[in-house]
Design a protein around this motif. Structure first.
Motif, PDB file in Angstrom:
ATOM      1  N   ALA A 123      14.230 -18.857 -55.065  1.00 26.26           N
ATOM      2  CA  ALA A 123      15.144 -19.813 -54.443  1.00 26.26           C
ATOM      3  C   ALA A 123      14.581 -21.236 -54.414  1.00 26.26           C
ATOM      4  CB  ALA A 123      15.487 -19.363 -53.027  1.00 26.26           C
ATOM      5  N   SER A 124      13.325 -21.399 -54.804  1.00 24.27           N
ATOM      6  CA  SER A 124      12.692 -22.718 -54.717  1.00 24.27           C
ATOM      7  C   SER A 124      13.247 -23.669 -55.776  1.00 24.27           C
ATOM      8  CB  SER A 124      11.181 -22.601 -54.919  1.00 24.27           C
ATOM      9  OG  SER A 124      10.605 -21.792 -53.928  1.00 24.27           O
ATOM     10  N   ARG A 125      13.295 -24.954 -55.423  1.00 27.77           N
ATOM     11  CA  ARG A 125      13.675 -25.999 -56.362  1.00 27.77           C
ATOM     12  C   ARG A 125      12.421 -26.752 -56.794  1.00 27.77           C
ATOM     13  NH1 ARG A 125      18.537 -29.529 -54.085  1.00 27.77           N
ATOM     14  NH2 ARG A 125      18.399 -30.295 -56.239  1.00 27.77           N
ATOM     15  N   THR A 126      12.321 -27.028 -58.080  1.00 27.46           N
ATOM     16  CA  THR A 126      11.145 -27.707 -58.609  1.00 27.46           C
ATOM     17  C   THR A 126      11.446 -29.183 -58.792  1.00 27.46           C
ATOM     18  OG1 THR A 126      10.368 -25.724 -59.745  1.00 27.46           O
ATOM     19  CG2 THR A 126       9.552 -27.843 -60.549  1.00 27.46           C
ATOM     20  N   ARG A 127      10.644 -30.014 -58.125  1.00 22.08           N
ATOM     21  CA  ARG A 127      10.839 -31.465 -58.202  1.00 22.08           C
ATOM     22  C   ARG A 127       9.504 -32.163 -58.406  1.00 22.08           C
ATOM     23  NH1 ARG A 127      14.505 -32.245 -52.710  1.00 22.08           N
ATOM     24  NH2 ARG A 127      16.368 -31.086 -53.404  1.00 22.08           N
ATOM     25  N   GLY A 128       9.558 -33.314 -59.071  1.00 23.79           N
ATOM     26  CA  GLY A 128       8.384 -34.181 -59.192  1.00 23.79           C
ATOM     27  C   GLY A 128       7.143 -33.456 -59.646  1.00 23.79           C
ATOM     28  N   ALA A 129       6.062 -33.618 -58.866  1.00 26.33           N
ATOM     29  CA  ALA A 129       4.758 -33.066 -59.235  1.00 26.33           C
ATOM     30  C   ALA A 129       4.762 -31.544 -59.300  1.00 26.33           C
ATOM     31  CB  ALA A 129       3.696 -33.538 -58.243  1.00 26.33           C
ATOM     32  N   GLU A 130       5.734 -30.896 -58.646  1.00 31.40           N
ATOM     33  CA  GLU A 130       5.786 -29.430 -58.658  1.00 31.40           C
ATOM     34  C   GLU A 130       5.950 -28.863 -60.063  1.00 31.40           C
ATOM     35  OE1 GLU A 130       9.042 -28.734 -56.053  1.00 31.40           O
ATOM     36  OE2 GLU A 130       7.816 -28.782 -54.229  1.00 31.40           O
ATOM     37  N   GLN A 131       6.440 -29.696 -61.005  1.00 32.67           N
ATOM     38  CA  GLN A 131       6.584 -29.240 -62.386  1.00 32.67           C
ATOM     39  C   GLN A 131       5.231 -28.885 -63.000  1.00 32.67           C
ATOM     40  OE1 GLN A 131       9.569 -31.634 -64.804  1.00 32.67           O
ATOM     41  NE2 GLN A 131       9.328 -32.975 -63.036  1.00 32.67           N
ATOM     42  N   ALA A 132       4.156 -29.420 -62.419  1.00 30.50           N
ATOM     43  CA  ALA A 132       2.816 -29.173 -62.956  1.00 30.50           C
ATOM     44  C   ALA A 132       2.283 -27.799 -62.575  1.00 30.50           C
ATOM     45  CB  ALA A 132       1.841 -30.249 -62.485  1.00 30.50           C
ATOM     46  N   TRP A 133       2.892 -27.126 -61.596  1.00 31.29           N
ATOM     47  CA  TRP A 133       2.385 -25.804 -61.220  1.00 31.29           C
ATOM     48  C   TRP A 133       3.470 -24.739 -61.070  1.00 31.29           C
ATOM     49  CZ3 TRP A 133       1.205 -30.089 -57.950  1.00 31.29           C
ATOM     50  CH2 TRP A 133       2.007 -30.222 -56.810  1.00 31.29           C
ATOM     51  N   ASN A 134       4.707 -25.083 -60.688  1.00 36.03           N
ATOM     52  CA  ASN A 134       5.751 -24.061 -60.536  1.00 36.03           C
ATOM     53  C   ASN A 134       6.034 -23.384 -61.875  1.00 36.03           C
ATOM     54  OD1 ASN A 134       5.951 -24.642 -57.862  1.00 36.03           O
ATOM     55  ND2 ASN A 134       8.044 -25.426 -57.930  1.00 36.03           N
ATOM     56  N   ALA A 135       6.049 -22.037 -61.863  1.00 34.82           N
ATOM     57  CA  ALA A 135       6.152 -21.317 -63.138  1.00 34.82           C
ATOM     58  C   ALA A 135       6.977 -20.045 -63.031  1.00 34.82           C
ATOM     59  CB  ALA A 135       4.758 -20.997 -63.658  1.00 34.82           C
ATOM     60  N   GLY A 136       8.058 -20.104 -62.254  1.00 31.88           N
ATOM     61  CA  GLY A 136       8.932 -18.942 -62.174  1.00 31.88           C
ATOM     62  C   GLY A 136       8.408 -17.871 -61.242  1.00 31.88           C
ATOM     63  N   ALA A 137       9.213 -16.823 -61.061  1.00 30.77           N
ATOM     64  CA  ALA A 137       8.938 -15.795 -60.053  1.00 30.77           C
ATOM     65  C   ALA A 137       7.600 -15.092 -60.251  1.00 30.77           C
ATOM     66  CB  ALA A 137      10.075 -14.763 -60.049  1.00 30.77           C
ATOM     67  N   THR A 138       7.167 -14.920 -61.500  1.00 28.15           N
ATOM     68  CA  THR A 138       5.914 -14.213 -61.764  1.00 28.15           C
ATOM     69  C   THR A 138       4.809 -15.135 -62.276  1.00 28.15           C
ATOM     70  OG1 THR A 138       6.564 -13.666 -64.033  1.00 28.15           O
ATOM     71  CG2 THR A 138       7.176 -12.088 -62.292  1.00 28.15           C
ATOM     72  N   GLY A 139       5.095 -16.428 -62.370  1.00 29.91           N
ATOM     73  CA  GLY A 139       4.099 -17.374 -62.871  1.00 29.91           C
ATOM     74  C   GLY A 139       3.995 -17.425 -64.382  1.00 29.91           C
ATOM     75  N   ARG A 140       4.950 -16.785 -65.068  1.00 25.70           N
ATOM     76  CA  ARG A 140       4.824 -16.669 -66.518  1.00 25.70           C
ATOM     77  C   ARG A 140       5.938 -17.385 -67.292  1.00 25.70           C
ATOM     78  NH1 ARG A 140       0.636 -13.914 -68.040  1.00 25.70           N
ATOM     79  NH2 ARG A 140       1.435 -14.170 -70.171  1.00 25.70           N
ATOM     80  N   ALA A 141       6.665 -18.278 -66.624  1.00 24.66           N
ATOM     81  CA  ALA A 141       7.767 -18.975 -67.292  1.00 24.66           C
ATOM     82  C   ALA A 141       7.291 -19.768 -68.506  1.00 24.66           C
ATOM     83  CB  ALA A 141       8.484 -19.894 -66.309  1.00 24.66           C
ATOM     84  N   LEU A 142       6.088 -20.333 -68.445  1.00 20.21           N
ATOM     85  CA  LEU A 142       5.507 -21.051 -69.589  1.00 20.21           C
ATOM     86  C   LEU A 142       4.468 -20.217 -70.317  1.00 20.21           C
ATOM     87  CD1 LEU A 142       6.070 -24.022 -70.568  1.00 20.21           C
ATOM     88  CD2 LEU A 142       6.994 -23.477 -68.328  1.00 20.21           C
TER      89      LEU A 142
END
Length: 262
Positions: A123-142
């Motif tokens: 449910a989290s929204r990714t904004r600004g600096a969060e793009q540098a670490w947010n990576a989806g529910a399991t951390g594997r989006a990238l």
């Protein structure tokens, strides 16, 4: 701009525009692994998710004269260009590009990558600096697309170094890379305390089953970060593939024009 890094941490001194990822323990571990690999002036290096450009600067300082650094964030690109110039490394070519795009092409002796890998509540929204670490529910989006894409950009005996947390499934990274390379394994480890982001998400990580063996260390909020190395062929290179090929590496992408070399 903010500044960070010194000789005691193993990190090159860097400045940052607001919103650009600050080099931390994962950056330092990746740089240590990079410095332990063979490097000559002819070694072609690609730094993916460059952020501040600290790893690209370290590659140039280690001897490479063919370094390309990429990031999707415009502020990161300008920050990395600035840091390359401040360190006097005009061989570092910083570009805005998405390396998960199949139109990106190039061949490199060494690819280094510090991608976003922090598991993020859906449910989290990714904004600004969060793009540098947010990576989806399991951390594997990238991690998943990069593990699929980057091995195809290695020279015949090239190496890929990618850093991540144990909370984003290290075994999956090794398995994905092993399908596309002759050898894939963890080559560096470090256990570190949770930072503010991981501490704030510890409840989610536990509920999602992303904390390995939480019962083994009750009340202790730490994570292990690792560097996984994948080698394109089984034989370790003794000379740079760039020398054998007779030409420096090139990276082209239909999305972004070539940046002016710093």
């Amino acid at each position: 701009m903010n500044g960070v890094g010194d000789g005691s941490t193993g990190l090159p001194w860097t400045v940052r525009l607001p919103g650009v990822y600050r080099p931390q323990e994962d950056t330092a571990l990746l740089i240590e692994a990079l410095r332990a690999r063979p490097m000559t002036a002819a070694t072609s290096v690609l730094d993916v998710c460059t952020g501040s450009g600290a790893v690209a600067v370290a590659a140039a300082a280690a001897g490479s004269r063919h370094v390309i650094a990429v990031d999707v964030c415009r502020r990161a690109v300008w920050t990395a260009r600035c840091n390359a110039l401040l360190h006097g490394h005009r061989c570092v070519d910083v570009r805005r590009a998405d390396m998960t795009d199949p139109r990106a092409a190039g061949r490199f002796d060494l690819i280094v990558c510090n991608p976003p890998y922090v598991p993020t509540p859906p449910a989290s929204r990714t904004r600004g600096a969060e793009q540098a670490w947010n990576a989806g529910a399991t951390g594997r989006a990238l991690l998943d697309p990069l593990c699929t894409r980057l091995p195809s950009m290695l020279t015949n005996e090239g190496r890929l170094l990618i850093v991540q947390s144990e909370c984003a499934d290290i075994d999956r990274t090794v398995a994905l890379l092993a399908r596309r390379c002759a050898d894939a394994r963890v080559v560096a480890r470090r256990r570190i305390p949770f930072g503010p982001v991981m501490s704030a998400r510890s409840g989610y990580l536990e509920r999602a089953g992303l904390l390995p063996d939480p019962a083994a260390r009750p009340g202790v909020e730490t994570e292990e970060i690792v560097v996984v190395e994948a080698v394109k062929t089984a034989r370790r290179p003794s000379h740079s593939a760039a020398v054998r090929d007779g030409a420096p590496a090139r990276l082209t992408t239909a999305l972004q024009p070539r940046a002016v070399r710093g």
